[in-house]
Structure formats: structure tokens, C-alpha cells
Design a protein around this motif. Sequence first.
Motif, PDB file in Angstrom:
ATOM      1  N   GLY A 271       0.906  -1.597  -0.096  1.00 51.95           N
ATOM      2  CA  GLY A 271      -0.228  -0.117   0.493  1.00 51.95           C
ATOM      3  C   GLY A 271       0.151   1.361   0.313  1.00 51.95           C
ATOM      4  O   GLY A 271       2.106   1.187  -0.093  1.00 51.95           O
ATOM      5  N   ARG A 273       1.342   5.597   0.958  1.00 51.14           N
ATOM      6  CA  ARG A 273       0.903   6.956   1.625  1.00 51.14           C
ATOM      7  C   ARG A 273       1.588   7.624   1.442  1.00 51.14           C
ATOM      8  O   ARG A 273       3.047   7.665   2.115  1.00 51.14           O
ATOM      9  CB  ARG A 273       0.963   6.860   3.434  1.00 51.14           C
ATOM     10  CG  ARG A 273      -0.259   5.798   3.442  1.00 51.14           C
ATOM     11  CD  ARG A 273      -2.333   6.348   3.797  1.00 51.14           C
ATOM     12  NE  ARG A 273      -2.682   5.686   4.185  1.00 51.14           N
ATOM     13  CZ  ARG A 273      -3.083   4.516   3.668  1.00 51.14           C
ATOM     14  NH1 ARG A 273      -2.855   4.370   1.922  1.00 51.14           N
ATOM     15  NH2 ARG A 273      -4.532   3.757   4.346  1.00 51.14           N
ATOM     16  N   LEU A 280       1.778  -3.806   3.781  1.00 55.32           N
ATOM     17  CA  LEU A 280       1.160  -5.154   5.153  1.00 55.32           C
ATOM     18  C   LEU A 280       0.277  -6.329   5.226  1.00 55.32           C
ATOM     19  O   LEU A 280       0.455  -6.758   3.909  1.00 55.32           O
ATOM     20  CB  LEU A 280       0.160  -3.867   4.894  1.00 55.32           C
ATOM     21  CG  LEU A 280       0.186  -1.552   4.172  1.00 55.32           C
ATOM     22  CD1 LEU A 280      -0.880  -1.225   3.514  1.00 55.32           C
ATOM     23  CD2 LEU A 280       0.747  -1.293   5.588  1.00 55.32           C
ATOM     24  N   THR A 293       3.928  -2.883   9.119  1.00 56.33           N
ATOM     25  CA  THR A 293       3.541  -2.593   8.419  1.00 56.33           C
ATOM     26  C   THR A 293       6.003  -2.533   7.891  1.00 56.33           C
ATOM     27  O   THR A 293       6.140  -2.425   9.240  1.00 56.33           O
ATOM     28  CB  THR A 293       3.138  -1.053   8.359  1.00 56.33           C
ATOM     29  OG1 THR A 293       4.539  -0.216   8.802  1.00 56.33           O
ATOM     30  CG2 THR A 293       2.099  -0.896   8.577  1.00 56.33           C
ATOM     31  N   HIS A 319      -1.762   6.123  11.438  1.00 52.82           N
ATOM     32  CA  HIS A 319      -0.795   5.693  11.311  1.00 52.82           C
ATOM     33  C   HIS A 319       0.293   6.507  12.062  1.00 52.82           C
ATOM     34  O   HIS A 319       0.885   7.564  12.078  1.00 52.82           O
ATOM     35  CB  HIS A 319       0.110   5.286   9.431  1.00 52.82           C
ATOM     36  CG  HIS A 319       1.712   4.119   9.869  1.00 52.82           C
ATOM     37  ND1 HIS A 319       1.824   2.955   9.496  1.00 52.82           N
ATOM     38  CD2 HIS A 319       2.512   4.970  10.628  1.00 52.82           C
ATOM     39  CE1 HIS A 319       3.377   3.234   9.481  1.00 52.82           C
ATOM     40  NE2 HIS A 319       3.637   4.189  10.069  1.00 52.82           N
ATOM     41  N   TRP A 330      -4.848   2.539   7.942  1.00 55.68           N
ATOM     42  CA  TRP A 330      -4.979   1.251   7.033  1.00 55.68           C
ATOM     43  C   TRP A 330      -6.222   0.793   7.021  1.00 55.68           C
ATOM     44  O   TRP A 330      -5.911   0.104   5.995  1.00 55.68           O
ATOM     45  CB  TRP A 330      -3.365   0.507   7.232  1.00 55.68           C
ATOM     46  CG  TRP A 330      -2.699   0.460   7.379  1.00 55.68           C
ATOM     47  CD1 TRP A 330      -1.231   1.235   8.101  1.00 55.68           C
ATOM     48  CD2 TRP A 330      -2.118   1.507   6.336  1.00 55.68           C
ATOM     49  NE1 TRP A 330      -0.706   2.041   8.267  1.00 55.68           N
ATOM     50  CE2 TRP A 330      -0.557   1.638   6.345  1.00 55.68           C
ATOM     51  CE3 TRP A 330      -2.234   1.597   4.091  1.00 55.68           C
ATOM     52  CZ2 TRP A 330       0.819   2.645   5.507  1.00 55.68           C
ATOM     53  CZ3 TRP A 330      -0.885   1.744   3.831  1.00 55.68           C
ATOM     54  CH2 TRP A 330       0.722   3.054   4.376  1.00 55.68           C
ATOM     55  N   GLU A 333      -6.768  -0.989   3.780  1.00 55.92           N
ATOM     56  CA  GLU A 333      -6.237  -2.289   3.643  1.00 55.92           C
ATOM     57  C   GLU A 333      -5.899  -2.985   4.534  1.00 55.92           C
ATOM     58  O   GLU A 333      -6.292  -4.169   3.690  1.00 55.92           O
ATOM     59  CB  GLU A 333      -4.819  -1.533   2.581  1.00 55.92           C
ATOM     60  CG  GLU A 333      -4.314  -0.103   2.440  1.00 55.92           C
ATOM     61  CD  GLU A 333      -4.804   1.567   2.722  1.00 55.92           C
ATOM     62  OE1 GLU A 333      -4.877   2.089   1.436  1.00 55.92           O
ATOM     63  OE2 GLU A 333      -5.208   1.317   3.401  1.00 55.92           O
ATOM     64  N   TYR A 334      -6.891  -2.893   5.243  1.00 55.93           N
ATOM     65  CA  TYR A 334      -6.986  -4.667   6.118  1.00 55.93           C
ATOM     66  C   TYR A 334      -7.918  -5.251   5.519  1.00 55.93           C
ATOM     67  O   TYR A 334      -8.428  -6.070   5.789  1.00 55.93           O
ATOM     68  CB  TYR A 334      -7.138  -3.405   7.070  1.00 55.93           C
ATOM     69  CG  TYR A 334      -7.409  -4.458   8.709  1.00 55.93           C
ATOM     70  CD1 TYR A 334      -6.518  -4.794   9.141  1.00 55.93           C
ATOM     71  CD2 TYR A 334      -8.790  -4.705   9.420  1.00 55.93           C
ATOM     72  CE1 TYR A 334      -6.454  -6.260  10.643  1.00 55.93           C
ATOM     73  CE2 TYR A 334      -8.480  -6.638  10.177  1.00 55.93           C
ATOM     74  CZ  TYR A 334      -7.753  -6.193  10.805  1.00 55.93           C
ATOM     75  OH  TYR A 334      -8.574  -7.372  11.665  1.00 55.93           O
ATOM     76  N   GLU A 386      -3.197   3.649  -3.162  1.00 53.04           N
ATOM     77  CA  GLU A 386      -3.638   5.332  -1.966  1.00 53.04           C
ATOM     78  C   GLU A 386      -4.933   5.861  -2.953  1.00 53.04           C
ATOM     79  O   GLU A 386      -6.101   6.193  -3.626  1.00 53.04           O
ATOM     80  CB  GLU A 386      -2.984   6.293  -1.044  1.00 53.04           C
ATOM     81  CG  GLU A 386      -3.464   7.222  -0.177  1.00 53.04           C
ATOM     82  CD  GLU A 386      -2.763   7.955  -0.163  1.00 53.04           C
ATOM     83  OE1 GLU A 386      -2.524   8.047   1.258  1.00 53.04           O
ATOM     84  OE2 GLU A 386      -1.873   8.460  -0.622  1.00 53.04           O
TER      85      GLU A 386
END
Length: 435
Positions: A271, A273, A280, A293, A319, A330, A333-334, A386
Motif C-alpha cells: 500500500g 501513503r 502490510l 507495516t 499510522h 490503514w 487496506e486491512y 492510496e
Amino acid sequence: MEFPLIRLPDVPKIQIIQLMSIGERIKLALSSRKMENYLAWVFKNHVLDVDCTIKLRGNTSFIGIDLKWMLCLNRLEEGCENPDFIKVEELKPWIDEKSAMIERTFNVFIRLQKVLPCQLTQLVVTLNVEPTPILKILSYPCVANLTGVHFYGGTVKRNELDAIMEWRKENTIQYIVVKDNEIPLDYRHPNAFRFTGVVYGDARWISLEDLLSMRNFYRPIFSVNNFSMKDLNTFIKYWINCEENMFKYLLIDYKNINLSELMKDITVLKGFRSEKPFYLIASNSTENQLVLTIRLIEHTESQILNELDFSVQYANKPHKFRRGGTLPAWTREYRILGRLARKRWLEEEMITVGISIEEIKELDDLEEELTVEEVRMIDGIMTVQEKLGTPLSRGGDATITRSRGNMIRPKRTKNMTKEKLADIKMQLERVKNGN
């Protein structure tokens, strides 16, 4: 007309002192023993959020405060003057001219701590400047209450290493650094991994078993080491299933990286940012919703090793970086990691023992959902860009079974052979296309 500050009533006097800079407070304490005692009384129960560092490096030893103020324990060279420096001449009321530099520095620190109690207090010793008695330094009573002891360069003997490790106290914040020197390959001590944080410049003596034994570490840093990609892969898998807190931040140096070996048999998502890539990995502890991460920090200078930067984050919270600053959570993404884990399990089951019609439909839906989320395989790693503030096309985790991020164990339904699976999947495609 001058009016002595000490003669003012307590309330206005304390208010004036609180408006002073750190340097002004120190100089006020140096003005008289009476004023020093008064400041010690005022700040007796008030620990200040400042960082005080004692630097022992021979004749150039000093005490620094918040990387700005400096108490000089010897005469400054011409041209090195600074308005934020308190010269040795000004420190005379606190200095015993007959004492050695180490004792002189600690005596000044003790008196400083009474009038300016600092939250973080660290000792930094440069060993290759002159012969430095590590055992004697650690025996000073004021050293026992510091939050960090750091030893750079020179040679640290085994018994001295033991003394550093035995400096640890229970239920306190304590950091140690042993860097720019060698540690015996067979070195072991029960306290070596029980500090709040450590920096071991020579970490070749640390084994995979040591990594797996870490608990409640805030920030371990292991520089030169003998870890293989296979070791680190085992370490990551262990973290995935571990129910205990192992660490918050972790830095491990490396020379060559092999992502395929590092991430073998692990559900991982790349991922971003602020255009920076993160690898991840979800913990199997769904209650806490933790994400590991990993960043690859590469240095252009050949003498500096690259670093694997690990951090453990809550999926639904921003984060947090160790040195301050945050990035968006996240959360999305999780969820994608959960879909990837479920998809991976279904695919493996389909090949080995077969899956039900309902699971085939679920697998098809998962593939469609990941396509909508623009999850793509790039260089062997599932990758997503993202896309903040956009929910997944399907509902929450209740919509798709996700019991664990990397080890899914769903409830089984009626199974079938591989031949029937292929036929049913073809029929599903026809239905979708309206044929």
C-alpha cells in the motif's frame, strides 16, 4: 532601581520564573545558593518535558538540554561561543576544580536536576576519546535513575556488557545503546531484550530465537546482523500468530533483500501513503485489528546499510511514526488483506479437496471486488494505490468470512470433485453473461 527577585512574594515570583527560558532559570540558580534552593523547592514535584543529555567525552564533556542549551564543563575554543551556551566560568558555583571530569560532570548534573527536573535523562559516553571506566560510571548513584545509557566506540569487555545489562530496573523506561564496537558472538544475558529500547550496532550474536522471544519492546534496533530472509520470514509468521505484544517499532539492517523469500506463504499487500510504499500484513488477532507495516529504507551512501523498518499499527487509527507525525489509517487496506486471505484459502482448497457451489460463488465475488478496488499483482506482490475515504464495494467484514488475516478456517459445506468444480464455474459464467 533594582529589586531583588528573591524578596517578591511566592506567587508573582513563581510566575516570573515560569516565564523564564531554560537558560535563564539555570543562571538564576547559579546566582546564589539561596536562589538555587528556592528553585529546587518550586520544581520539587514538577518534572519538565525536556530531554537532558550528559555527554562524557574527555575534556570536551558537556550537558545538553533539548538540543539547544549546553552547560560547558571546559573552556570553549575561540569562535565556539553561543548565547545558549552556559560557560564553565558561569558554572563555577557548581564545579569542584579538584575533581576529575567525570565526577565534575555528574556533580553539575545532580544540581541541575534539582532545579530543572527533566523527564528524559540520558548518558552518552564516547569510549575512544580516552580510557573510560565503564564499571565506575555505572556505579554512580545518579546513573541508576537515568532513562538511557549509550556507549559508542572503543572496546566493551564482557564484564562491562554484563554491567550495562544489569543496569536495568523493573517497571521503568530505559534505553541502552552499544554501538561502533564489537560484541562477542556467544554473548548472552537475560536482560538483553528486556529494556524499553535497545540499539546493538553489532547484532551478529542475536539469533532467530532471540527475535521470537521479544516481548513489550518499544524500539529495538539491530544493525550488523546474521539474519537471513528465511529467518525474517519465520519471524513475521510468528508475529502474525502471536497473541502477546512483541514490539512497537523495529529496525533491522540488511545488505540484500529478496522480497519473494521474505514474504513467502504470507498474505501481504503493498500500500501507499503520500506515494511512499509500505508492505502490510494483518495479525491473526482480529480483536485488536493490528497491521504490521514494513518499509524498505535504502541509503545512497555505501557505508550505511539499508534498513527494514517494522512498525505495529492499529488498522482503524492513524499510522504513528516513532519520531512524531502521522499518516491516515490503514482501514481500507486491512479489509483488502482480509479479502486476499479468504481468496487465497478458497483457491488452495479448490485445488486440494474441492469447495462448495456457495464458495465458488464467493470466490468469484471476491475476484470482482478486488478488481473494483484496483488490486493488482505487481512484481509478485498484490498492490493497491492510496484511495482515501472510499469504502469497499461490499459491506463490512460480516459480509465476507474473515476469521484470521493469514490463516482462514471457515465452516465447511458440501464438497465436490475438481471436474465438477470446473463445470459449475463454467455454468456460473454463462448465467452472468445471460447465455
